[in-house]
Design an enzyme around this catalytic site. Structure first.
Site, mmCIF file in Angstrom:
data_model
loop_
_atom_site.group_PDB
_atom_site.id
_atom_site.type_symbol
_atom_site.label_atom_id
_atom_site.label_comp_id
_atom_site.label_asym_id
_atom_site.label_seq_id
_atom_site.Cartn_x
_atom_site.Cartn_y
_atom_site.Cartn_z
ATOM 1 N N TYR A 53 -82.116 5.435 -15.803
ATOM 2 C CA TYR A 53 -82.866 6.306 -14.914
ATOM 3 C C TYR A 53 -82.940 7.703 -15.534
ATOM 4 O O TYR A 53 -81.915 8.361 -15.729
ATOM 5 C CB TYR A 53 -82.218 6.392 -13.534
ATOM 6 C CG TYR A 53 -82.287 5.121 -12.714
ATOM 7 C CD1 TYR A 53 -83.060 4.039 -13.118
ATOM 8 C CD2 TYR A 53 -81.585 5.006 -11.521
ATOM 9 C CE1 TYR A 53 -83.122 2.875 -12.364
ATOM 10 C CE2 TYR A 53 -81.650 3.849 -10.754
ATOM 11 C CZ TYR A 53 -82.417 2.791 -11.178
ATOM 12 O OH TYR A 53 -82.469 1.640 -10.426
ATOM 13 N N SER A 208 -87.018 -1.151 -3.443
ATOM 14 C CA SER A 208 -88.416 -1.005 -3.045
ATOM 15 C C SER A 208 -88.685 -1.605 -1.670
ATOM 16 O O SER A 208 -89.646 -2.364 -1.490
ATOM 17 C CB SER A 208 -89.350 -1.622 -4.086
ATOM 18 O OG SER A 208 -90.684 -1.193 -3.888
ATOM 19 N N GLY A 212 -93.242 0.149 -2.530
ATOM 20 C CA GLY A 212 -93.850 1.185 -3.361
ATOM 21 C C GLY A 212 -94.595 2.232 -2.562
ATOM 22 O O GLY A 212 -95.498 2.889 -3.079
#
Length: 343
Positions: A53, A208, A212
């Site tokens: 990340y 998610s 999204g």
């Protein structure tokens, strides 16, 4: 905030988890620290990151937050990170080999500024590394005190089942969690992955959960996204790409979520999060917020539970297309006859 155990482990975590993929990319460090402060203040205890990340910056930001906050604030935090994807350019700087995972974990511990992480997750399956090598490596991390538990991420049903049985055969520590994509728009994991996880005693950590951003109501059927949103900036973005996900089924699901949210007087995001958090086997739902305001909205789902009628409506409208056998009506009919015959 509610609390649940990480699969069959005795470690309790909040039913909502703060995902930190935005840290260092879409969320500056001051915003990230504000999110961590607010999450803990709201009773959140579970924080999830990964070594890839923002190329490790997310872990560094979390590490500086830990170092700058008093122990009574950070003591309750259950910290999770992941390793598997490339962290360099050499052939051995990726995968689930002993060599790469050992180096990846050591680097994560340095960035986080801790001696051990509570949950270390392999970020995806690696077809090039024997599963027994991966299991022995993870078991070694547990025995060395560098991790307390380990979990899987983005594994299929057969992959997680094979790893569980290899661990059992080796007498090694078993995994306790699986982190899959899961939402009202992505339910295919219920065919094989969820049953395999339940059978193995793995707690699910859905990522998610808002599809999204679709399930938060930010997009409209007749208007392609523009402006400062993920799809406005990149309409072809990954799995949530507009031309892939903006289907009639998606808009039908969104309409149902909106109806229930309006009747409840809450946001659409709260309804979508409440649905996935109460699915069978779910331990903690991962929140991914760019701003403190988005996090505040998501946190309001902490104590929200849908009625049976609301859940049934969402289940029906979001049911993914399925073939006739073995998952469709013919398969269900066969299973019913088998059970009736006492098999």
């Amino acid at each position: 905030m509610e609390y649940r155990t990480l699969g069959r482990s005795g470690c309790a975590v909040s039913s909502l988890c703060l995902g930190t993929m935005t840290f260092g990319a879409e969320s500056a460090e001051d915003v990230a620290h504000a999110q961590l402060d607010r999450f803990v203040e709201a009773g959140g205890t579970f924080v999830d990151t990964a070594d890839v990340y923002s190329a490790g910056v997310s872990e560094e930001i979390i590490g500086r937050w830990f170092a700058s906050r008093p122990a009574d604030v950070t003591e309750a935090v259950v910290l999770a990170t992941k390793g598997r994807f490339p962290t360099g350019t050499s052939p051995n700087s990726t995968g689930l080999s002993a060599r790469h995972l050992t180096r990846a974990l050591d680097a994560s511990l340095r960035r986080l500024g801790v001696d051990a992480v509570d949950l270390y997750q392999v970020h995806a399956f690696d077809p090039c590394t024997p599963i027994d090598e991966t299991v022995r490596t993870l078991d070694g991390f547990v025995r060395a005190g560098k991790i307390r538990y380990y979990g899987l991420s983005n594994f299929t049903g057969w992959q997680l089942t094979k790893l569980v049985h290899v661990a059992r055969a080796l007498g090694a520590a078993p995994p306790v969690t699986l982190q899959p994509q899961y939402s009202l728009l992505v339910r295919e994991i219920e065919w094989e992955i969820v049953p395999a996880s339940l059978d193995a005693g793995l707690g699910l950590l859905p990522w998610s959960p808002l599809g999204g951003g679709y399930l938060s109501g930010k997009y409209r059927r007749d208007q392609r996204p523009t402006g400062a949103t993920r799809l406005g900036e990149d309409p072809g973005r990954g799995m949530e790409a507009w031309d892939r996900r903006a289907t009639d089924r998606t808009w039908d699901v969104i309409a149902a979520v909106q109806d229930i949210a309006e009747a409840r007087g809450v946001s659409m995001a709260e309804i979508a999060l409440a649905w996935v958090t109460d699915r069978p086997g779910v331990t903690s739902t991962i929140l991914g917020a760019r701003t403190l305001e988005q996090l505040e909205t998501n946190l309001r789902a902490a104590d929200l539970h849908l009625t049976a009628d609301e859940t049934a409506r969402l289940d029906e409208v979001s049911a993914p297309p399925v073939g006739d056998y073995p998952y469709g009506e013919l398969g269900l009919d066969q299973r019913s006859r088998t059970l009736a015959d006492g098999w």
